[in-house]
Design an enzyme around this catalytic site. Structure first.
Site, mmCIF file in Angstrom:
data_model
loop_
_atom_site.group_PDB
_atom_site.id
_atom_site.type_symbol
_atom_site.label_atom_id
_atom_site.label_comp_id
_atom_site.label_asym_id
_atom_site.label_seq_id
_atom_site.Cartn_x
_atom_site.Cartn_y
_atom_site.Cartn_z
ATOM 1 N N GLU A 131 -10.158 0.945 -4.617
ATOM 2 C CA GLU A 131 -8.950 0.267 -5.084
ATOM 3 C C GLU A 131 -8.590 -0.896 -4.148
ATOM 4 O OE1 GLU A 131 -4.295 1.417 -6.088
ATOM 5 O OE2 GLU A 131 -5.754 3.021 -5.744
ATOM 6 N N ASP A 139 -5.548 4.771 2.064
ATOM 7 C CA ASP A 139 -4.735 5.950 2.370
ATOM 8 C C ASP A 139 -5.567 6.949 3.164
ATOM 9 O OD1 ASP A 139 -2.534 5.091 0.650
ATOM 10 O OD2 ASP A 139 -3.803 5.662 -1.031
ATOM 11 N N ASN A 142 -0.081 5.998 4.059
ATOM 12 C CA ASN A 142 -0.338 4.735 3.383
ATOM 13 C C ASN A 142 -0.541 3.621 4.392
ATOM 14 O OD1 ASN A 142 0.426 5.476 0.489
ATOM 15 N ND2 ASN A 142 2.292 6.045 1.591
ATOM 16 N N ARG A 147 6.143 1.297 -6.997
ATOM 17 C CA ARG A 147 6.665 2.663 -7.125
ATOM 18 C C ARG A 147 8.045 2.724 -6.464
ATOM 19 N NH1 ARG A 147 2.167 5.782 -5.197
ATOM 20 N NH2 ARG A 147 1.467 5.720 -7.355
ATOM 21 N N ASP A 165 -3.102 0.029 -0.485
ATOM 22 C CA ASP A 165 -4.084 0.890 -1.144
ATOM 23 C C ASP A 165 -4.797 1.887 -0.243
ATOM 24 O OD1 ASP A 165 -3.644 -0.516 -3.634
ATOM 25 O OD2 ASP A 165 -4.934 -2.089 -2.839
ATOM 26 N N ASP A 213 2.317 -1.836 -0.220
ATOM 27 C CA ASP A 213 1.270 -0.821 -0.191
ATOM 28 C C ASP A 213 -0.081 -1.518 -0.309
ATOM 29 O OD1 ASP A 213 -0.739 0.974 -1.322
ATOM 30 O OD2 ASP A 213 0.874 2.425 -1.572
ATOM 31 N N ASP A 270 -9.131 5.745 -1.556
ATOM 32 C CA ASP A 270 -8.844 4.508 -2.286
ATOM 33 C C ASP A 270 -9.459 3.241 -1.705
ATOM 34 O OD1 ASP A 270 -7.405 6.084 -4.072
ATOM 35 O OD2 ASP A 270 -5.534 5.802 -2.991
#
Length: 176
Positions: free
Chosen positions: A123, A107, A87, A23, A105, A103, A120
């Site tokens: 994830e 959070d 994060n 991102r 994942d 990152d 997450d």
């Protein structure tokens, strides 16, 4: 590592453990920058996802990056109060292109009343297997998650009620 000057505009890029771009926030104003800390501000900034989708943030935000911990914190000023999106991530670096971090994942979302929710984990579990996160890294990330929870509970750092107001005022001054 480059240390941007207060008032500089920078990009923020997040990556995944495998090195793939995740991102990009197109512009953040540097409010305070040191070798181990960067506080920035943005509002309705364009964000580009790795799949090419773009969107704009909905509210003013103050970003908090530190190289001393494996997390970063986004403070969002909304009409109904201050929210935080945190994060679990690698410590940041800044080069001539952008502020960058990985990152991981996991959070934490913090609500105006101080309650919070860990997000997450599913994830994280998928990515740790797909990208073969080493055991030592997984231990670091979970330890940092616990540290971040303590910060939330203790009102430390960006969770201090004075933090959002102070840094949002700085952001408004640079935005004029």
């Amino acid at each position: 590592m480059i240390i941007p000057k207060d008032g500089d505009k920078i990009k923020i890029q997040s990556y995944k453990h495998n090195g793939m771009l995740h991102r990009v926030w197109e512009e953040t104003t540097v409010l305070k920058s040191q070798s181990n800390l960067l506080i920035g501000g943005n509002d309705r900034v364009r964000v580009c996802e790795s799949d090419g989708r773009t969107w704009r943030t909905r509210e003013p935000a103050i970003t908090y990056f530190t190289s001393n911990y494996w997390f970063n914190i986004i403070t969002m000023m909304r009409n109904d109060g201050v929210y935080y999106y945190c994060n679990i991530s690698s410590p940041f670096i800044v080069d001539d292109e952008a502020l960058k971090y990985i990152d991981y994942d996991l959070d934490i979302k913090v609500f105006p009343d101080g309650t919070y929710k860990i997000l997450d984990e599913d994830e994280f579990d998928i990515h740790r297997r797909q990208m073969n996160y080493p055991e030592v890294l997984q231990k670091i990330l979970y330890k940092q998650l616990r540290t971040l929870e303590q910060w939330v509970q203790q009102g430390k750092g960006p969770f201090n009620p004075e933090f959002p107001e102070k840094w949002y005022e700085y952001y408004l001054a640079y935005s004029k």
